[in-house]
Design a protein around this motif. Structure first.
Motif, mmCIF file in Angstrom:
data_model
loop_
_atom_site.group_PDB
_atom_site.id
_atom_site.type_symbol
_atom_site.label_atom_id
_atom_site.label_comp_id
_atom_site.label_asym_id
_atom_site.label_seq_id
_atom_site.Cartn_x
_atom_site.Cartn_y
_atom_site.Cartn_z
ATOM 1 N N UNK A 357 0.835 -1.204 0.000
ATOM 2 C CA UNK A 357 0.000 0.000 0.000
ATOM 3 C C UNK A 357 0.868 1.251 0.000
ATOM 4 N N UNK A 358 1.960 1.219 0.764
ATOM 5 C CA UNK A 358 2.871 2.358 0.800
ATOM 6 C C UNK A 358 3.531 2.570 -0.551
ATOM 7 N N UNK A 359 3.889 1.483 -1.225
ATOM 8 C CA UNK A 359 4.520 1.600 -2.539
ATOM 9 C C UNK A 359 3.573 2.248 -3.542
ATOM 10 N N UNK A 360 2.311 1.832 -3.517
ATOM 11 C CA UNK A 360 1.343 2.410 -4.452
ATOM 12 C C UNK A 360 1.162 3.898 -4.197
ATOM 13 N N UNK A 361 1.008 4.276 -2.922
ATOM 14 C CA UNK A 361 0.836 5.690 -2.604
ATOM 15 C C UNK A 361 2.108 6.475 -2.902
ATOM 16 N N UNK A 362 3.263 5.897 -2.582
ATOM 17 C CA UNK A 362 4.516 6.584 -2.835
ATOM 18 C C UNK A 362 4.794 6.796 -4.314
ATOM 19 N N UNK A 363 4.495 5.783 -5.141
ATOM 20 C CA UNK A 363 4.700 5.936 -6.585
ATOM 21 C C UNK A 363 3.775 7.010 -7.161
ATOM 22 N N UNK A 364 2.543 7.088 -6.646
ATOM 23 C CA UNK A 364 1.641 8.149 -7.091
ATOM 24 C C UNK A 364 2.167 9.509 -6.673
ATOM 25 N N UNK A 365 2.706 9.594 -5.468
ATOM 26 C CA UNK A 365 3.266 10.858 -4.979
ATOM 27 C C UNK A 365 4.495 11.274 -5.786
ATOM 28 N N UNK A 367 4.983 10.568 -8.821
ATOM 29 C CA UNK A 367 4.612 10.830 -10.214
ATOM 30 C C UNK A 367 5.154 9.807 -11.181
ATOM 31 N N UNK A 368 5.251 8.549 -10.762
ATOM 32 C CA UNK A 368 5.773 7.483 -11.612
ATOM 33 C C UNK A 368 4.628 6.868 -12.417
ATOM 34 N N UNK A 369 4.824 6.632 -13.735
ATOM 35 C CA UNK A 369 3.772 5.950 -14.509
ATOM 36 C C UNK A 369 3.689 4.488 -14.089
ATOM 37 N N UNK A 370 2.504 3.864 -14.180
ATOM 38 C CA UNK A 370 1.263 4.368 -14.783
ATOM 39 C C UNK A 370 0.275 4.942 -13.765
ATOM 40 N N UNK A 371 0.754 5.485 -12.656
ATOM 41 C CA UNK A 371 -0.144 6.002 -11.631
ATOM 42 C C UNK A 371 -0.700 7.360 -12.036
ATOM 43 N N UNK A 372 -1.826 7.712 -11.407
ATOM 44 C CA UNK A 372 -2.460 8.989 -11.715
ATOM 45 C C UNK A 372 -1.550 10.157 -11.379
ATOM 46 N N UNK A 373 -0.647 9.960 -10.428
ATOM 47 C CA UNK A 373 0.288 11.025 -10.095
ATOM 48 C C UNK A 373 1.154 11.432 -11.268
ATOM 49 N N UNK A 374 1.516 10.474 -12.134
ATOM 50 C CA UNK A 374 2.298 10.804 -13.333
ATOM 51 C C UNK A 374 1.492 11.699 -14.262
ATOM 52 N N UNK A 375 0.237 11.359 -14.468
ATOM 53 C CA UNK A 375 -0.620 12.175 -15.337
ATOM 54 C C UNK A 375 -0.772 13.571 -14.753
ATOM 55 N N UNK A 397 7.792 24.861 -9.985
ATOM 56 C CA UNK A 397 7.104 23.567 -10.014
ATOM 57 C C UNK A 397 8.107 22.426 -10.153
ATOM 58 N N UNK A 398 9.139 22.610 -10.965
ATOM 59 C CA UNK A 398 10.157 21.579 -11.159
ATOM 60 C C UNK A 398 10.862 21.255 -9.840
ATOM 61 N N UNK A 399 11.257 22.282 -9.111
ATOM 62 C CA UNK A 399 11.939 22.066 -7.828
ATOM 63 C C UNK A 399 11.006 21.358 -6.844
ATOM 64 N N UNK A 400 9.762 21.813 -6.767
ATOM 65 C CA UNK A 400 8.812 21.224 -5.816
ATOM 66 C C UNK A 400 8.542 19.759 -6.138
ATOM 67 N N UNK A 401 8.315 19.435 -7.406
ATOM 68 C CA UNK A 401 8.029 18.053 -7.784
ATOM 69 C C UNK A 401 9.246 17.151 -7.579
ATOM 70 N N UNK A 402 10.448 17.674 -7.836
ATOM 71 C CA UNK A 402 11.652 16.875 -7.612
ATOM 72 C C UNK A 402 11.835 16.571 -6.128
ATOM 73 N N UNK A 403 11.596 17.554 -5.297
ATOM 74 C CA UNK A 403 11.695 17.323 -3.857
ATOM 75 C C UNK A 403 10.634 16.338 -3.388
ATOM 76 N N UNK A 404 9.449 16.387 -3.981
ATOM 77 C CA UNK A 404 8.406 15.433 -3.605
ATOM 78 C C UNK A 404 8.779 14.009 -4.015
ATOM 79 N N UNK A 405 9.477 13.872 -5.118
ATOM 80 C CA UNK A 405 9.984 12.564 -5.527
ATOM 81 C C UNK A 405 10.898 12.004 -4.438
#
Length: 758
Positions: A357-365, A367-375, A397-405
């Motif tokens: 469950x953590x992996x699914x939520x983390x991948x969405x956070x 922004x890894x495909x094919x999760x909705x976070x990537x879209x 936005x680039x800095x914020x998204x990279x830090x969220x990764x």
């Protein structure tokens, strides 16, 4: 520190299933509106509330409110089920369930309200109920302090927002949001700037934009289920909802674009760095919520289809992964006894379901495909490239998204696959009521990514249409949009985020000074409250002197100044005086009243002064009798009799007034008394000099017998037309009588006791 109860205590199945079941029923109820809303057929319910003020209790279900309603009820049902197990055995769990359910209903009312005044009422209800939830662990001083901080800050912003709503209603002639948005932007209205500032004050404090951000991480003092609910789709997104709901009427100006872009971008980047700095995983997630709120605010500054689509898509995916991650952290804390990122690791083998469950939520956070976070990230970059301040927003936005990764790796990867430290408890898998939420939310994040057309058609596109005020104007939600600049930015995000994750321990130490500056704001809040308390003490010493004469002087001075300024501002003309028509009896009563008034001023005996006041009251009663108002005259006489008797009993125990001492304040008092008397006389004469408006008189004359079956109009008004008002007056008199009786009885007992001692 863990905030849950003993997991071995049987959980409260009835309470947990009760609140969770009711919330699930509401979720199913709102599902029926998906089809009509997707077909551009919003639903509206209206009930009269305060018709005289044009205030209705109206609810509006369109794409935006429906998305929020489904998130609030859907996530709410899982959180309430989770809480029943998480707080198993807690002696105040039933109270907690009521708080949480009340908060859910308040938030539902907020997002569904179509009337600005109703929206404000529900807004403040969410503030109050969240105060109860944040301070639920009331034995902890920190919980009480942080709950009060959230209450005061968000309630103050809410009051500013109410002032903006009132200005909107006055200038536009309606409080209905659907009518305001249909009329278009208010940017060309005279009070637009003031309205915008007041509304943004409410939105920014509620959604914790810098510099009002510090209350939100402090709200982590609440139990984990509260954090999961408040930070995913409810209270903290109320400000974002307001900006989205009022986008058609408040956007369209440079002030809107610059303000939302700057505040949103700064909040997003600042919060991302602060999230990297934290070691408590709940605090880490709290700052990522700040990042999300800043990102949503930043994209709501735009008016292009992709900018608004980015906001709505990110809103949806953030609600899913953030609730899942908070609930997952609660399971880890429940099982291991710690949330310390430096200690947690290697939990995959002992907690496989939680890890998935953590992996699914983390991948969405991340922004890894094919999760909705990537879209959501792809659409966000596409929207940023179309915005007015693109050169500023894209790098932020680039800095914020990279830090969220990188933060996603710290929260969702490291506890399960990293090196394990010394844990307080032997880790074990969590119970199913606590795993259901994270698993379902993780699956939804994956499902919506693999089948984006479902979420786009039923949720995202209707929400975008509601925000923009027109259908089919948003950007396209696709898993694969081809090789383009947003994809390149996504690849840069992944690379930069991976580097940050690898170096996050070193970066965490270098960010200490940023955290110190942020802590200054929180400490500044405490200093502000201390200064405010000091100010109130000084004000109390100046105003609450304990001298009744000074209170009365101040009250009548304010009254006189207000009336005088009003008369001067209205430029009142002359007054016609008609003394010739007065009869001998009327002159006699007037002289009697005047004589009583003069005697009150000159006497040094309280009893004589009281009798003189009684003479004035009797003179007023005689005036009522002469002008055919015997009922009012009888009431006046009874009141005078009661006052004279009660005060005489009290004055018998008090010494006579000191003539020399009583003259100390005689001149100011005399000037004020004459001023009040003259101004009151002028106002009365001005009223009498105006043409008599008989509308109320005619109504009561016609309705007293036909509707109330009474011929005495005064009695009918008091008993039938002013029933609640009269009842309230009777209640006040009854309470006063009981109080007087209790005091007199107490005096009698004290006297008997003294006699017994003798």
């Amino acid at each position: 520190m863990a905030d849950h109860s003993d997991p071995n205590v049987p959980w409260k199945t009835l309470s947990g299933l009760g609140t969770s079941g009711l919330t699930a029923i509401l979720f199913l109820y709102f599902l029926q509106f998906l089809g009509p809303v997707a077909a551009s057929e919003p639903v509206r319910f209206v009930w009269d509330w305060i018709p005289s003020l044009d205030v209705s209790l109206s609810f509006y279900i369109d794409g935006l409110s429906l998305m929020f309603a489904l998130l609030i009820t859907g996530i709410g049902a899982m959180v309430m089920l989770y809480a029943a197990k998480y707080l198993a055995g807690h002696k105040h769990y039933d109270r907690f369930a009521i708080y949480l359910f009340s908060f859910m209903l308040s938030m539902l009312g907020l997002v569904l309200a179509d009337n600005l005044i109703a929206l404000f009422v529900f807004w403040e209800l969410t503030t109050f109920t969240s105060y109860l939830l944040i301070g639920f662990i009331h034995t902890d001083e920190k919980s009480r302090r942080n709950a009060l901080q959230a209450l005061l800050l968000t309630a103050t912003g809410g009051l500013a927002m109410l002032a903006g709503f009132i200005l909107i209603g006055i200038t536009q002639g309606t409080f209905e949001l659907s009518e305001l948005n249909a009329a278009g932007t208010l940017a060309d209205q005279p009070f637009y700037l003031l309205i915008l500032i007041l509304v943004l004050a409410g939105a920014f404090t509620k959604s914790a934009q810098v510099p009002f951000h510090f209350w939100l991480p402090n709200a982590m003092a609440a139990p984990t289920p509260v954090s999961a609910y408040l930070h995913s789709a409810t209270m903290v997104k109320a400000g974002v909802y307001l900006l989205a709901r009022m986008h058609p009427s408040l956007s369209g100006s440079d002030v809107w674009v610059w303000t939302l872009s700057i505040f949103g971008a700064v909040t997003a980047v600042f919060a991302s760095f602060m999230a990297l700095r934290q070691t408590d995983l709940k605090q880490t997630l709290a700052y990522t919520t700040l990042m999300a709120l800043g990102t949503l605010t930043m994209f709501l500054a735009g008016s292009s289809g992709y900018a608004i689509t980015a906001a709505m898509t990110f809103l949806l995916v953030h609600s899913l992964y953030k609730a899942g991650l908070f609930l997952m952290i609660g399971v880890v804390d429940h099982s291991t006894g710690t949330r310390d990122a430096n200690v947690l690791g290697g939990l995959k083998s002992s907690m496989p379901i939680t890890a998935a469950a953590a992996a699914a939520a983390g991948l969405a956070m991340a922004g890894i495909p094919p999760f909705l976070g990537f879209i959501a990230k792809e659409v966000a970059y596409a929207g940023a490239l179309e915005m007015q301040l693109m050169i500023f927003i894209v790098p932020m936005a680039l800095v914020a998204f990279a830090l969220m990764f990188a933060v996603a790796g710290i929260v969702a990867y490291k506890p399960f696959y990293g090196p394990q430290g010394e844990l307080p408890h032997e880790p074990h898998e969590g119970p199913w009521p606590m795993l259901l939420g994270p698993v379902v939310l993780g699956v939804l994040g994956l499902l919506f990514g693999l089948l984006p057309g479902i979420s786009a058609y039923y949720l995202i596109e209707p929400a975008v249409a509601a925000v923009m005020g027109a259908p089919d104007v948003g950007g396209r939600v696709k898993l694969w949009a081809g090789f383009n600049l947003p994809l390149l930015l996504s690849l840069i995000t992944f690379a930069l985020g991976f580097v940050i994750y690898q170096r996050h321990l070193a970066l965490r130490e270098r960010l200490a000074h940023i955290e110190a500056r942020a802590a200054d704001l929180d400490a500044g809040w405490d200093r502000l409250l201390e200064h405010f308390v000091t100010y109130t003490k000084i004000q109390t010493r100046l105003i609450q002197t304990g001298v009744l004469r000074q209170y009365m002087f101040a009250t009548f001075a304010v009254f006189a100044a207000t009336v005088l300024v009003t008369l001067m501002a209205r430029n009142v003309g002359g007054i016609s005086l008609q003394f010739a028509g007065l009869s001998f009896m009327e002159w006699g009563v007037a002289l009697l009243i005047l004589a009583g008034s003069v005697l009150v001023v000159l006497t040094s005996s309280r009893i004589v002064g009281l009798v003189a006041l009684g003479v004035v009251g009797i003179g007023v009663a005689l005036i009522f009798i002469m002008f055919s108002a015997p009922d009012v005259a009888i009431t006046q006489l009874l009141v005078e009799l009661l006052v004279v008797v009660l005060l005489a009993l009290a004055f018998l125990k008090m010494p006579n007034l000191d003539p020399s001492g009583s003259q100390t304040h005689s001149f100011p008092n005399a000037v004020l008394a004459v001023t009040v008397g003259v101004l009151t006389t002028i106002v009365v004469l001005l009223v009498v000099d105006q043409p008599f408006d008989r509308r109320l008189t005619d109504f009561f004359e016609a309705a007293s017998w036909t509707e109330a079956f009474g011929r005495n109009i005064v009695n009918v008004i008091l008993v039938d037309f002013r029933t609640l008002d009269t009842f309230g007056e009777i209640a006040v008199v009854a309470v006063a009588a009981l109080g007087a009786f209790a005091l007199l009885k107490g005096f009698a007992r004290a006297r008997d006791a003294r006699g017994g001692d003798k």
